[in-house]
Design an enzyme around this catalytic site. Sequence first.
Site, short mmCIF file in Angstrom:
data_model
loop_
_atom_site.label_atom_id
_atom_site.label_comp_id
_atom_site.label_asym_id
_atom_site.label_seq_id
_atom_site.Cartn_x
_atom_site.Cartn_y
_atom_site.Cartn_z
N LYS A 13 0.98 -0.92 -0.12
CA LYS A 13 -0.28 0.10 -0.35
C LYS A 13 1.02 1.16 0.07
O LYS A 13 0.48 2.03 -0.77
CB LYS A 13 -1.09 0.28 1.70
N ARG A 88 -9.19 0.74 8.99
CA ARG A 88 -8.90 -0.40 9.67
C ARG A 88 -10.14 -1.33 10.46
O ARG A 88 -10.01 -2.16 10.40
CB ARG A 88 -7.99 -0.70 10.27
P1 AMP Z 1 1.13 0.54 9.16
O1 AMP Z 1 2.07 1.57 9.18
O2 AMP Z 1 0.39 1.15 8.23
O3 AMP Z 1 1.13 -1.22 9.18
O4 AMP Z 1 0.47 0.69 11.03
C1 AMP Z 1 1.08 0.36 11.98
C2 AMP Z 1 1.11 0.65 13.33
O5 AMP Z 1 -0.39 1.86 13.67
C3 AMP Z 1 -0.66 -1.02 13.18
O6 AMP Z 1 0.23 -2.14 13.46
C4 AMP Z 1 -1.68 -0.50 14.17
O7 AMP Z 1 -0.78 -0.34 15.13
C5 AMP Z 1 -1.25 1.60 14.18
N1 AMP Z 1 -2.54 1.94 13.09
C6 AMP Z 1 -1.91 1.99 11.58
N2 AMP Z 1 -3.28 2.37 11.36
C7 AMP Z 1 -4.73 2.54 12.42
C8 AMP Z 1 -5.83 2.00 12.57
N3 AMP Z 1 -6.01 2.82 11.24
N4 AMP Z 1 -6.34 1.49 13.11
C9 AMP Z 1 -5.73 1.37 13.71
N5 AMP Z 1 -5.13 1.23 14.43
C10 AMP Z 1 -3.73 2.31 13.21
#
Ligand code: AMP
Length: 216
Positions: A13, A88
Site C-alpha cells: 500500500k 481498518r
Molecule cells: P501501518 O504502518 O499501517 O502498518 O501501521 C502500523 C501500526 O499503527 C498498526 O499495526 C496499528 O497498531 C497502528 N495503526 C495504523 N493505522 C491504524 C488504523 N487505521 N486503526 C488502528 N490502528 C492503526
Amino acid sequence: MILILLGAPGAGKGTQAERLVTAYGLVQLSTGEMLRSEVKSQSELGQKAKEIMESGELVPDDLIIKMISVRISQESDAEGIILDGFPRTTEQAKALDIMLKEKDLRINHVIQLEVNEEEIVERLSGRFSCTDCGMGYHEKFAAPVNKGICDKCKSTNFTRRSDDSPKTLRNRLSAYKEQTALILPYYSTKGCLKSIDGMAEMDIVFDEIKKMIDGD
Ligand code: AMP
C-alpha cells in the site's frame, strides 16, 4: 478524488501510494506514518499508541478517527487523497463516510491489494530503511547497490521497524484478518471495491491502479 488502499501489512500500500502521489499529485494520508510521528514526538496520542503499536494490535477507533479527520480537513483543497492504512475497522469505515459527506466528498475507488501470508512474512521480515533519508530497502528484493551504504544519501545508518519482528507481525496479520478484512464486504456492497493481485511486479500493480483511476 478519494482513493482507499486496502490490504494486509506488506501488501504494498505504502509503495503504491508513493507512486500515485508522484504520478497524480495526490496527497497520501497514512495513519501508520502519522502515529509513528506522534510516538516520536511523545505527544499524548503517541504515548497512548506506542505500546499498542509495538504489540501489533489496532489503536482504538476514537483516537484514529479524531486524528484522520483533522488531516482530511486540512487537505480539503488537495487534488485528491489516498488513504493508506485507514479505515481498518467497520467503525472507522462508517466514520469516514460521515466525515466525507460533511465535506461533500465521496469515495471514488477502494483498491484491495491481495497478497498471500507467506509472501507477506518474507517481505516484512527483510525490509529496512535508511535512518537519515528514509529510503526503503529489502534484504532480498531491493538491497542497496553498495552493501551498507544508502544509494540515495550515502548514509551507513539503517533502521528496521520494531513491529516487523516475527511475534508482532503475527499479531498484525491477525488484526488484519479478524478486523480489517471485515470491511471488504462493506465496500463491495457499495460497489466501489476492486481487487488487484498484489503478488505481481510493482510496476504491473501500479499500471492496474492507474487503469482504474484513468477509467473514471
Ligand atoms: P501501518 O504502518 O499501517 O502498518 O501501521 C502500523 C501500526 O499503527 C498498526 O499495526 C496499528 O497498531 C497502528 N495503526 C495504523 N493505522 C491504524 C488504523 N487505521 N486503526 C488502528 N490502528 C492503526
